[in-house]
Design a protein around this motif. Sequence first.
Motif, PDB file in Angstrom:
ATOM      1  N   ILE A   1       0.844  -1.182   0.000  1.00 16.72           N
ATOM      2  CA  ILE A   1       0.000   0.000   0.000  1.00 16.72           C
ATOM      3  C   ILE A   1       0.889   1.246   0.000  1.00 16.72           C
ATOM      4  O   ILE A   1       1.851   1.333   0.774  1.00 16.72           O
ATOM      5  CB  ILE A   1      -0.927   0.027   1.232  1.00 16.72           C
ATOM      6  CG1 ILE A   1      -1.782  -1.237   1.275  1.00 16.72           C
ATOM      7  CG2 ILE A   1      -1.807   1.267   1.223  1.00 16.72           C
ATOM      8  CD1 ILE A   1      -2.740  -1.376   0.119  1.00 16.72           C
TER       9      ILE A   1
ATOM     10  N   VAL B   1      -8.082  -0.959   3.864  1.00 15.73           N
ATOM     11  CA  VAL B   1      -7.101  -1.864   3.290  1.00 15.73           C
ATOM     12  C   VAL B   1      -7.716  -3.248   3.429  1.00 15.73           C
ATOM     13  O   VAL B   1      -7.883  -3.759   4.546  1.00 15.73           O
ATOM     14  CB  VAL B   1      -5.755  -1.778   4.022  1.00 15.73           C
ATOM     15  CG1 VAL B   1      -4.776  -2.788   3.441  1.00 15.73           C
ATOM     16  CG2 VAL B   1      -5.185  -0.359   3.932  1.00 15.73           C
TER      17      VAL B   1
ATOM     18  N   LEU C   1      -4.927  -8.334  -2.145  1.00 13.72           N
ATOM     19  CA  LEU C   1      -4.980  -7.127  -1.327  1.00 13.72           C
ATOM     20  C   LEU C   1      -5.463  -5.971  -2.198  1.00 13.72           C
ATOM     21  O   LEU C   1      -4.977  -5.785  -3.317  1.00 13.72           O
ATOM     22  CB  LEU C   1      -3.599  -6.806  -0.752  1.00 13.72           C
ATOM     23  CG  LEU C   1      -3.577  -5.662   0.280  1.00 13.72           C
ATOM     24  CD1 LEU C   1      -4.126  -6.150   1.614  1.00 13.72           C
ATOM     25  CD2 LEU C   1      -2.147  -5.133   0.461  1.00 13.72           C
ATOM     26  N   SER C   2      -6.417  -5.205  -1.680  1.00 10.44           N
ATOM     27  CA  SER C   2      -6.947  -4.070  -2.424  1.00 10.44           C
ATOM     28  C   SER C   2      -7.279  -2.945  -1.457  1.00 10.44           C
ATOM     29  O   SER C   2      -7.165  -3.099  -0.238  1.00 10.44           O
ATOM     30  CB  SER C   2      -8.197  -4.482  -3.213  1.00 10.44           C
ATOM     31  OG  SER C   2      -9.246  -4.850  -2.325  1.00 10.44           O
ATOM     32  N   VAL C   3      -7.670  -1.820  -2.012  1.00  7.45           N
ATOM     33  CA  VAL C   3      -8.218  -0.724  -1.205  1.00  7.45           C
ATOM     34  C   VAL C   3      -9.690  -0.606  -1.560  1.00  7.45           C
ATOM     35  O   VAL C   3     -10.052  -0.395  -2.728  1.00  7.45           O
ATOM     36  CB  VAL C   3      -7.489   0.608  -1.469  1.00  7.45           C
ATOM     37  CG1 VAL C   3      -8.154   1.737  -0.679  1.00  7.45           C
ATOM     38  CG2 VAL C   3      -6.020   0.492  -1.086  1.00  7.45           C
TER      39      VAL C   3
ATOM     40  N   ARG D   1      -7.126  -1.900  -7.143  1.00 10.55           N
ATOM     41  CA  ARG D   1      -5.898  -2.679  -6.990  1.00 10.55           C
ATOM     42  C   ARG D   1      -4.903  -1.898  -6.152  1.00 10.55           C
ATOM     43  O   ARG D   1      -4.731  -0.689  -6.313  1.00 10.55           O
ATOM     44  CB  ARG D   1      -5.301  -2.985  -8.359  1.00 10.55           C
ATOM     45  CG  ARG D   1      -5.940  -4.158  -9.059  1.00 10.55           C
ATOM     46  CD  ARG D   1      -5.350  -4.388 -10.431  1.00 10.55           C
ATOM     47  NE  ARG D   1      -3.889  -4.273 -10.456  1.00 10.55           N
ATOM     48  CZ  ARG D   1      -3.165  -4.424 -11.555  1.00 10.55           C
ATOM     49  NH1 ARG D   1      -3.751  -4.710 -12.709  1.00 10.55           N
ATOM     50  NH2 ARG D   1      -1.852  -4.293 -11.512  1.00 10.55           N
ATOM     51  N   ALA D   2      -4.240  -2.588  -5.250  1.00  6.05           N
ATOM     52  CA  ALA D   2      -3.347  -1.910  -4.309  1.00  6.05           C
ATOM     53  C   ALA D   2      -2.242  -1.144  -5.026  1.00  6.05           C
ATOM     54  O   ALA D   2      -1.814  -0.082  -4.554  1.00  6.05           O
ATOM     55  CB  ALA D   2      -2.742  -2.933  -3.342  1.00  6.05           C
ATOM     56  N   ASP D   3      -1.786  -1.645  -6.176  1.00  2.00           N
ATOM     57  CA  ASP D   3      -0.677  -0.981  -6.859  1.00  2.00           C
ATOM     58  C   ASP D   3      -1.134   0.162  -7.765  1.00  2.00           C
ATOM     59  O   ASP D   3      -0.313   0.812  -8.416  1.00  2.00           O
ATOM     60  CB  ASP D   3       0.137  -1.996  -7.673  1.00  2.00           C
ATOM     61  CG  ASP D   3      -0.714  -2.715  -8.722  1.00  2.00           C
ATOM     62  OD1 ASP D   3      -1.945  -2.493  -8.757  1.00  2.00           O
ATOM     63  OD2 ASP D   3      -0.149  -3.509  -9.498  1.00  2.00           O
TER      64      ASP D   3
END
Length: 523
Positions: free
Chosen positions: A251, A276, A285-287, A301-303
């Motif tokens: 993150i 998160v 993993l995402s936001v 998407r986290a990135d």
Amino acid sequence: MRAPRRAPERARLRTTTALRTTAALLAATTLLAGCGGAGAGGDGDKLTVSTTTGIIADLVRQVGGDRVEVTSIVPHHGDPHSYEPSPGDAAKVTEADLVFSNGLLLEEPGIMKMVHSNARKGTPKVPISEKLEQYGGTVIKLEEDLGLDVLWLGWAVEGKVAGDGAQVRITATELEGPGDLHVYLTDTLGTPRSYIDSADGLNAKDSFTLPPEAHTHVNWVFTKPGTYKLAVQGEIESLEGERTESGSGTITFAVGGMGDAGAEGKKLLGTGHADVALNAEKHRLSVRTDDEKTGSTTHHRADEVALSVPDKAKDSVPKEQAYRFLGAPGDDIWVLPQAVIGKHVHGEMDPHAWADVANAEAYVRRIEAELIKADPDGREVYERGAGQYLKRLAALDKEVASTLATIPEANRKLITTHDAFGYLANAYGMEVAGFVVPVPNQEPSAAEVEQLGDTIQEKKVPAVFLEPNLAARADVLRRVAEDEGVGICTIYGDSFDDKIHDYVAMMRHNAKELARCLGGEGS
């Protein structure tokens, strides 16, 4: 007739939140799980039932009568969101033939972990509200809107997790950035508990657990402006402590004006409610963000995103000794604060379903079915008890609706010490105008106090309502109410006390007190 239902509107005040660990207790009480308890009929012909709350215990007694022996884990005056079970509570669960919980993540996670660890093998564990609609009830979404002027950022676990009582452990594994990161929660006594602290390097202790499909609030503190990248690892943790990897990711945070450059090419998220989110089933993993207008949820998407911690989030380290882990008093810090004091772990749906009497009827029908399943020989007793009590509840529903209908429509606004009254508002034509659970030993900011006063003035609220089990901590709400010249009254949410011992008395009191204090028949 019942008043028309309408979705409650909410405007909430900024405080802080906590999630306290119960690992030490569980280590001590898990030994009880292997002890032999009484089977059905172990106390004469009685069925031994353990419940998580006093409200559920009362409903079980009304249905089961003398054929059941009922105990509650959370005592009178207790708070199911924060109560820490004792070895004595574990012993009661060990002896139970049947365990009822509310479900929908009402109960503090340590309570449910204790139940799963100590209930005898094969003992039914029934989360009543999680099938409420099958028994004629209604479940509504938990509305959260604190109106913060910075991002309101928490943690969430999504996806199905195999294993009875399993939880998901989230561990911070690496941090890149110009300063330190602290993630902490504040308990109900105002004491901060650190969960991620990069000052001494990240290791296995920089972690915490959440139940499946849960959400919790935390405070995020950064000690210098700039770009931070936090790597996290998720693991499914069984009751026996075995761990299975369940996803990882990184993150990005843009802290202060200096952080924006490092977030170039990413979508900047800076306001509203976000989590998160670790999907333990999909290992992703995402936001996760919520759209307040549409009620929709978006996963980023986290990135692809960066979380903004702007210069207006700049604050200073409090002078209290407990906050020394953040730095010296007065040092600059950048803070994403949280909203609700204590252990506020919850899911997407509002768990306080009993505040609508029609839902209490659904609780009773579910309890009746489960008691018969566990003790078929008692069917006649349970059917008779449920039938008689359902008639009382039907009359109570009409009484509550008619009493609240006497309140002038302009006055049907609730400001309370706890967000436990969405169902009451939705069912009986009320509005949740605000709630605040202050942090003991920590003065709120002038802006927070002003916001509460403005809400009372804007909504023209005649009175505010304190829950008995939270009233001793409600100094801010009481003080602002006195300053604004409005009434201070009592309402019951999650628990009973020495004056109110049962559900019917609780709902009758709430209706009469609301009418009396808001200008209805009781005034």
